[in-house]
Design a protein around this motif. Structure first.
Motif, mmCIF file in Angstrom:
data_model
loop_
_atom_site.group_PDB
_atom_site.id
_atom_site.type_symbol
_atom_site.label_atom_id
_atom_site.label_comp_id
_atom_site.label_asym_id
_atom_site.label_seq_id
_atom_site.Cartn_x
_atom_site.Cartn_y
_atom_site.Cartn_z
ATOM 1 N N MET A 298 73.698 10.161 29.279
ATOM 2 C CA MET A 298 72.483 10.914 28.982
ATOM 3 C C MET A 298 71.244 10.215 29.528
ATOM 4 O O MET A 298 70.346 10.856 30.088
ATOM 5 N N GLU B 108 68.749 11.350 33.004
ATOM 6 C CA GLU B 108 67.299 11.528 32.916
ATOM 7 C C GLU B 108 66.597 11.002 34.162
ATOM 8 O O GLU B 108 65.537 11.488 34.550
ATOM 9 N N GLY C 191 74.641 12.039 19.947
ATOM 10 C CA GLY C 191 74.284 12.899 21.064
ATOM 11 C C GLY C 191 73.091 13.792 20.746
ATOM 12 O O GLY C 191 72.169 13.928 21.567
ATOM 13 N N ALA C 192 73.097 14.377 19.562
ATOM 14 C CA ALA C 192 71.973 15.234 19.161
ATOM 15 C C ALA C 192 70.689 14.425 19.025
ATOM 16 O O ALA C 192 69.608 14.863 19.444
ATOM 17 N N GLU D 23 69.356 13.447 22.537
ATOM 18 C CA GLU D 23 68.738 14.582 23.220
ATOM 19 C C GLU D 23 67.347 14.855 22.654
ATOM 20 O O GLU D 23 66.404 15.119 23.417
ATOM 21 N N ALA E 164 63.946 14.509 24.813
ATOM 22 C CA ALA E 164 63.102 15.699 24.935
ATOM 23 C C ALA E 164 61.664 15.393 24.560
ATOM 24 O O ALA E 164 60.726 15.961 25.143
#
Length: 221
Positions: free
Chosen positions: A170, A174, A206-207, A210, A214
């Motif tokens: 992740m 980016e 993971g959540a 993110e 964000a």
């Protein structure tokens, strides 16, 4: 069983490691954020070290993810997170140490760049990505059995890696250059990540990752 509270944040791979151990052993516990954030006076009142993860056991504090795992192994020996044979226990601890001192720090080194305008720092980004690739290259020959590091049964060394490997994917995406682990590591992490305790922390981390990413995307937009 004692009353256990796990303190930390959902992004941390070290907090995930402690959560995975608790879930794997089926121990009842409560999870809470570190009051005021790690290092804050409010949190130090509970966990004097001020680091995450922190654990309170009937109010008594314990810090350091590996110390927490060793404690859980003592109070709840089954299902085991460490092999019984001394040499294999040492191998599991060695692989766990590689995670803590090589792979996870290589991933964490990218966090400050995400917070800044990393496009202005191409050399630092390149160095960080090279550091991750170098850590993977050093890890690859250490993972030689299947499906887990020491054969048929997972240890905490196996279960600690999937969240960090997910984090690396992740983070590096980016920067526009997602780094995937070598195939043997990917297959090993996939098998480890299918263990329910690890799968749950993969979803949580993971959540959280993110949402964290964000927030910085929005700030730079």
């Amino acid at each position: 069983m004692p009353e256990i509270t796990l303190y930390g944040n959902a992004v941390s791979a070290f907090v995930a490691k402690a959560r995975i151990a608790l879930d794997f052993k089926g121990l009842p516990y409560r999870e809470a954020p570190a009051p005021g954030g790690h290092g804050a006076p409010e949190y130090r009142a509970l966990i004097p070290a001020g680091s995450i993860p922190g654990l309170t056991i009937d109010g008594a504090p314990l810090h350091d993810s590996n110390a927490i795992i060793e404690y859980l192994e003592e109070i709840a020996p089954e299902p085991a997170l460490l092999p019984k044979a001394p040499y294999e226990r040492a191998l599991a601890r060695a692989l766990l140490g590689f995670h803590d001192t090589r792979l996870e720090p290589a991933a964490s080194a990218m966090f400050p760049l995400i917070k800044r305008d990393w496009r202005r720092e191409p050399e630092r980004v390149a160095a960080g990505l090279e550091g991750i690739e170098a850590a993977y290259a050093r890890l690859a020959p250490l993972v030689t059995r299947a499906p887990f590091h020491l054969g048929a049964a997972p240890t905490i060394a196996d279960l600690s890696y999937p969240v960090t490997i997910q984090m690396i994917g992740m983070l590096t995406a980016e920067f526009g250059r997602k780094i995937a682990p070598p195939p043997a590591i990917a297959a090993w992490a996939r098998a480890s990540g299918e263990i329910p305790a690890a799968a749950r922390s993969l979803r949580i981390a993971g959540a959280a990752m993110e949402a964290w990413l964000a927030g910085f995307r929005g700030a730079r937009a």
